[in-house]
Design a protein around this motif. Structure first.
Motif, PDB file in Angstrom:
ATOM      1  N   ASP A 158     -26.614 -11.214   3.678  1.00 57.88           N
ATOM      2  CA  ASP A 158     -27.847 -11.925   4.006  1.00 57.88           C
ATOM      3  C   ASP A 158     -27.508 -13.364   4.387  1.00 57.88           C
ATOM      4  OD1 ASP A 158     -27.269 -13.177   1.615  1.00 57.88           O
ATOM      5  OD2 ASP A 158     -29.028 -12.410   0.541  1.00 57.88           O
ATOM      6  N   ASN A 159     -28.500 -14.192   4.551  1.00 54.39           N
ATOM      7  CA  ASN A 159     -28.263 -15.566   5.016  1.00 54.39           C
ATOM      8  C   ASN A 159     -27.616 -16.438   3.949  1.00 54.39           C
ATOM      9  OD1 ASN A 159     -29.367 -14.951   7.507  1.00 54.39           O
ATOM     10  ND2 ASN A 159     -31.436 -15.580   6.912  1.00 54.39           N
ATOM     11  N   SER A 186     -24.375 -13.944   6.623  1.00 52.91           N
ATOM     12  CA  SER A 186     -24.665 -13.093   7.788  1.00 52.91           C
ATOM     13  C   SER A 186     -23.434 -12.391   8.339  1.00 52.91           C
ATOM     14  CB  SER A 186     -25.332 -13.904   8.906  1.00 52.91           C
ATOM     15  OG  SER A 186     -26.530 -14.505   8.453  1.00 52.91           O
ATOM     16  N   THR A 213     -27.847 -13.695  12.667  1.00 50.98           N
ATOM     17  CA  THR A 213     -28.960 -14.021  11.801  1.00 50.98           C
ATOM     18  C   THR A 213     -29.594 -12.747  11.267  1.00 50.98           C
ATOM     19  OG1 THR A 213     -29.401 -16.040  13.026  1.00 50.98           O
ATOM     20  CG2 THR A 213     -31.184 -15.195  11.649  1.00 50.98           C
TER      21      THR A 213
END
Length: 215
Positions: A158-159, A186, A213
């Motif tokens: 994830d980010n 990411s 992203t």
């Protein structure tokens, strides 16, 4: 009237109610007559019978035509059923011959955004995309895996990144060593698999495909 010859009767060209036809009996001296109305009734009955017979004949011809059409429809339906029996059922099943694809063959991936234990359903897809969203997650043995099945699992951070993935059950890697995945935010890695049987899934990891992203 008994002494009068038929040739002596007065000729008429039309008949009306009250007119009679003479009936001459060869073996009797008592002659009789027939009212024209009786003949009209008999004629009407005969005409009605002829009309009914004509209608019946038409109905019979129509019925025969319908039977011929039904026979044709049955033959066509049987041919269609025979043709369908040789077609592939779109709900699934084995194909005994080669499959030639003249355009694209697309396996739509199933997306999973999860934390904790991840259990993929191999009966629903061959390709998956997992987004790791918690510190350490476990990829458990999939359900409904079939021998000979192949596919790809895209694993994304994830980010936040720094997510870890462990493996349990049927996942097997080269030299029995699980890969260390990319942990950058990411980051993207790919697991390609071949199902030997539901208890053994040979897997190859290719790492660090950059980042993108993730929503």
């Amino acid at each position: 009237m008994a002494s009068q010859k038929i040739s002596q009767f007065t000729a008429i060209t039309t008949l009306a109610s009250g007119d009679y036809f003479p009936v001459i009996q060869a073996s009797d001296t008592t002659n009789k007559r027939v009212d024209v109305g009786v003949l009209d009734t008999r004629y009407t009955s005969a005409a009605s019978g002829v009309s009914a017979q004509s209608t019946a004949n038409q109905a019979l011809a129509s019925g025969n035509a319908a039977l011929a059409n039904a026979a044709t429809a049955l033959s066509s339906g049987n041919a269609a059923l025979s043709s369908v029996s040789s077609k592939y059922d779109k709900t699934g099943g084995p194909i005994s011959g080669p499959v030639i694809v003249q355009s694209q063959a697309i396996g739509t991936p199933s997306s999973v955004r999860a934390s904790g234990v991840i259990t993929l359903n191999f009966g629903a897809s061959n390709n998956f995309e997992i987004v790791l969203t918690s510190g350490t997650q476990t990829l458990a043995s999939p359900v409904n895996a079939s021998g000979g099945q192949t596919g790809t699992i895209v694993v994304r951070q994830d980010n936040t990144g720094s997510r870890l993935l462990t493996y349990s059950g049927s996942w097997c890697f080269q030299s029995n060593t699980a890969p260390t995945l990319t942990t950058t935010a990411s980051g993207v890695d790919i697991l390609s698999f071949y199902v030997v049987n539901p208890n053994r899934i040979n897997t190859i990891a290719t790492l660090n495909y950059g980042s993108g992203t993730v929503a």
